[in-house]
Design a protein around this motif. Structure first.
Motif, short mmCIF file in Angstrom:
data_model
loop_
_atom_site.label_atom_id
_atom_site.label_comp_id
_atom_site.label_asym_id
_atom_site.label_seq_id
_atom_site.Cartn_x
_atom_site.Cartn_y
_atom_site.Cartn_z
N PHE A 167 3.74 10.40 -8.03
CA PHE A 167 3.79 9.23 -7.17
C PHE A 167 3.92 9.59 -5.69
CE2 PHE A 167 4.66 7.05 -11.10
CZ PHE A 167 4.02 5.84 -10.91
N GLY A 169 3.57 10.52 -1.86
CA GLY A 169 2.53 10.18 -0.90
C GLY A 169 2.04 8.75 -1.04
N ALA A 170 0.72 8.61 -1.21
CA ALA A 170 0.13 7.27 -1.17
C ALA A 170 0.61 6.31 -2.27
CB ALA A 170 -1.38 7.38 -1.18
N PRO A 171 0.66 6.72 -3.55
CA PRO A 171 1.05 5.74 -4.57
C PRO A 171 2.39 5.07 -4.30
CG PRO A 171 0.17 7.67 -5.62
CD PRO A 171 0.27 7.99 -4.18
N PHE A 174 2.20 2.47 -1.65
CA PHE A 174 1.67 1.18 -2.08
C PHE A 174 2.72 0.36 -2.80
CE2 PHE A 174 -2.51 2.82 -1.17
CZ PHE A 174 -3.13 1.68 -0.71
N ILE A 175 3.51 1.04 -3.63
CA ILE A 175 4.54 0.30 -4.35
C ILE A 175 5.57 -0.26 -3.37
CG2 ILE A 175 6.40 0.58 -6.03
CD1 ILE A 175 4.42 2.53 -7.47
N ALA A 177 4.91 -1.07 -0.32
CA ALA A 177 4.25 -2.21 0.33
C ALA A 177 4.33 -3.44 -0.55
CB ALA A 177 2.79 -1.87 0.64
N GLY A 178 4.24 -3.23 -1.87
CA GLY A 178 4.36 -4.35 -2.79
C GLY A 178 5.72 -5.01 -2.68
N LEU A 179 6.77 -4.18 -2.60
CA LEU A 179 8.13 -4.73 -2.49
C LEU A 179 8.30 -5.48 -1.16
CD1 LEU A 179 10.18 -1.75 -3.94
CD2 LEU A 179 9.48 -3.85 -5.07
N SER A 181 5.95 -6.88 0.51
CA SER A 181 5.19 -8.12 0.41
C SER A 181 5.99 -9.18 -0.34
CB SER A 181 3.87 -7.82 -0.29
OG SER A 181 3.24 -8.97 -0.71
N MET A 182 6.71 -8.72 -1.37
CA MET A 182 7.56 -9.64 -2.13
C MET A 182 8.65 -10.22 -1.23
SD MET A 182 8.84 -8.58 -5.87
CE MET A 182 7.62 -7.43 -6.43
N PRO B 191 1.92 -9.25 -3.90
CA PRO B 191 2.67 -8.04 -4.27
C PRO B 191 2.10 -7.33 -5.49
CG PRO B 191 4.17 -9.84 -3.87
CD PRO B 191 2.82 -10.42 -3.80
N PHE B 194 -0.55 -4.71 -4.66
CA PHE B 194 -0.01 -3.44 -4.17
C PHE B 194 0.58 -2.62 -5.30
CE2 PHE B 194 0.37 -5.78 -0.06
CZ PHE B 194 -0.32 -4.88 0.73
N LEU B 195 1.38 -3.28 -6.17
CA LEU B 195 2.08 -2.55 -7.23
C LEU B 195 1.09 -1.90 -8.19
CD1 LEU B 195 4.98 -5.03 -8.05
CD2 LEU B 195 5.10 -2.92 -6.74
N GLY B 198 -0.79 1.02 -6.69
CA GLY B 198 0.04 2.23 -6.62
C GLY B 198 0.05 2.96 -7.94
N MET B 201 -3.36 4.64 -8.66
CA MET B 201 -3.56 5.91 -7.95
C MET B 201 -2.81 7.03 -8.61
SD MET B 201 -3.44 4.93 -3.99
CE MET B 201 -3.89 6.50 -3.33
N ARG B 205 -4.23 10.57 -10.40
CA ARG B 205 -3.68 11.90 -10.12
C ARG B 205 -3.30 12.62 -11.41
NH1 ARG B 205 0.73 12.17 -5.47
NH2 ARG B 205 -0.89 11.23 -4.20
#
Lengths: 193, 228
Positions: A167, A169-171, A174-175, A177-179, A181-182, B191, B194-195, B198, B201, B205
């Motif tokens: 997870f 780096g990028a992944p 994103f998660i 960012a999801g939080l 956004s919430m 949201p 995004f989740l 993530g 991705m 990997r």
């Protein structure tokens, strides 16, 4: 006057360009590693976006509609935006050479930031008047800057955290960012009645 | 000079996947994938534009000089998108209403300019079109998978409204995966995008690591086989 204030708050917090409209995610992910770069990117985008929203409103109402050329909207808006970015680049180069160096490659990339074209098209779609477009553009870009800065702050901490290798780096970004956004969805409860 | 078509296909679909590896074109990816059908429609529209711009830009590559290439490319792309926008509005009007703003925004999709700059402006017409097609299909695949996950968890259906958006021939795609499902709204809301992305991705990997491990196992075996 009150209407404009409501429009401003709505665009900054409730209908945030990044977290609820999904516009401008490329710079959001690409430039948010450091707080100061994120801030200067946000400010440069604010400048371009506000200017682009105004000039595309003028273009739409004084050229495209009178001449019935609205099928050229996409084409002409992207030209206006490219010109605005070029103009901003020249201004920053003259007034703040240091900032110019910091922003580097990201400055021309504002042209392909979909938030700029997106907001310009949205002002047309929602039939806003000139001042409303100005407020809409400014509010959207302030919302962009706000989220960029918050997110860059979180990512600076995240860089030091222990994250599972898959997870890293990028992944995980994103998660996060999801939080975020919430969290911003909480603003949906704001009421102006 | 032969062009390595196999490599173009492999890089476009997996190795150099626009969304998962290059992290470009994130806005449409997350915004329209509330259902698999929307993802499919958006992916196909983008693929169409990618193939067309690959073709056009590869044709003008000898005429356009180095200094003015970016503005010229952007104008060509904007023209292609305008045409695509009108075609979708005319023939697939329901899809047009759902995708809305994101069709004109294909112009600022970094993938299109990126492929034009990195590939089509240097290669012959046929490889450029194939590259556009494969990059587009790789993009579509991610959009559909993302849409499927969000739709199944979010509302328990799969490819809902496919017949409405893409024509009656696609009615067989519509499924209700979980009957009497109350829905998990967060997956449909921003949201969720995004989740899920993530996690997607991270999954890519993991698969890449597994493939690499297998490849590294194969090589020593060959060495052992040789002596005898």
């Amino acid at each position: 006057m009150e209407d404009y204030f409501i429009l401003l708050v709505t665009t900054v917090l409730i209908n945030n360009v990044l977290l609820s409209k999904f516009l401008g995610l490329c710079p959001f992910m690409g430039v948010s590693n450091k707080l100061d770069t994120a801030l200067s990117m946000g400010l440069a985008t604010t400048f371009v976006l506000t200017l682009a929203a105004c000039s595309s409103w003028l273009l739409e109402h004084y050229l495209l509609i009178p001449l019935h050329l609205d099928f050229l909207r996409i084409l002409s808006f992207i030209l206006v935006i490219a010109a605005t970015v070029q103009f901003t680049e020249m201004v920053i180069h003259k007034t703040a050479p240091l900032l110019y160096q910091v922003l580097g490659i990201y400055l021309p990339l504002i042209t392909t930031n979909c938030a700029v074209l997106g907001v310009a098209l949205l002002t047309v779609q929602e039939h806003l008047n000139f001042v409303q477009s100005l407020v809409y553009g400014f509010g959207s870009s302030m919302g962009f800057t706000l989220v960029m800065v918050i997110f860059a702050g979180i990512r600076e901490r995240l860089a030091l955290a222990e994250v599972p290798a898959t997870f890293a780096g990028a992944p995980i970004a994103f998660i996060t960012a999801g939080l975020l956004s919430m969290a911003f969805m909480g603003f949906n409860g704001l009421s102006f009645k | 000079m032969t062009t390595d078509y196999k490599n173009i296909i492999k890089e476009g679909l997996w190795g150099n996947n626009t969304v998962l590896s290059q992290q470009l074109a994130l806005c449409p990816t997350l915004a329209v994938t509330t259902t698999a059908t929307n993802g499919l429609g958006m992916g196909l529209a983008t693929t169409l534009v990618l193939v067309a711009t690959g073709w056009i830009i590869s044709m003008v590559r000898g005429v356009v000089t180095q200094e003015v290439r970016i503005p010229v490319f952007i104008l060509l792309i904007a023209t292609t998108v305008t045409v695509a926008d009108m075609i979708i509005n005319a023939f697939l009007h329901d899809l047009y209403k759902v995708l809305g703003l994101f069709i004109p925004l294909i112009v600022t999709n970094c993938v299109i300019l990126g492929r034009a700059e990195a590939y089509a402006s240097r290669q012959k017409v046929l490889p450029s079109m194939l590259d556009g097609l494969m990059m587009g299909l790789g993009f579509t695949a991610v959009l559909v998978v993302l849409g499927m996950i969000r739709e199944i968890i979010g509302s328990g259906t799969l490819f809902a409204n496919a017949s409405l958006l893409l024509g009656q021939t696609f009615a067989f795609l519509e499924l209700t995966v979980i009957p009497n499902y109350k829905g998990y709204l967060i997956m449909i809301l921003p949201p969720g995008g995004f989740l899920v992305f993530g996690f997607l991705m991270a999954a890519k990997r993991l698969i890449d690591q597994e493939l690499e491990r297998r490849n590294s196992l194969v090589i020593p075996l060959k060495v052992i086989d040789v002596p005898a």
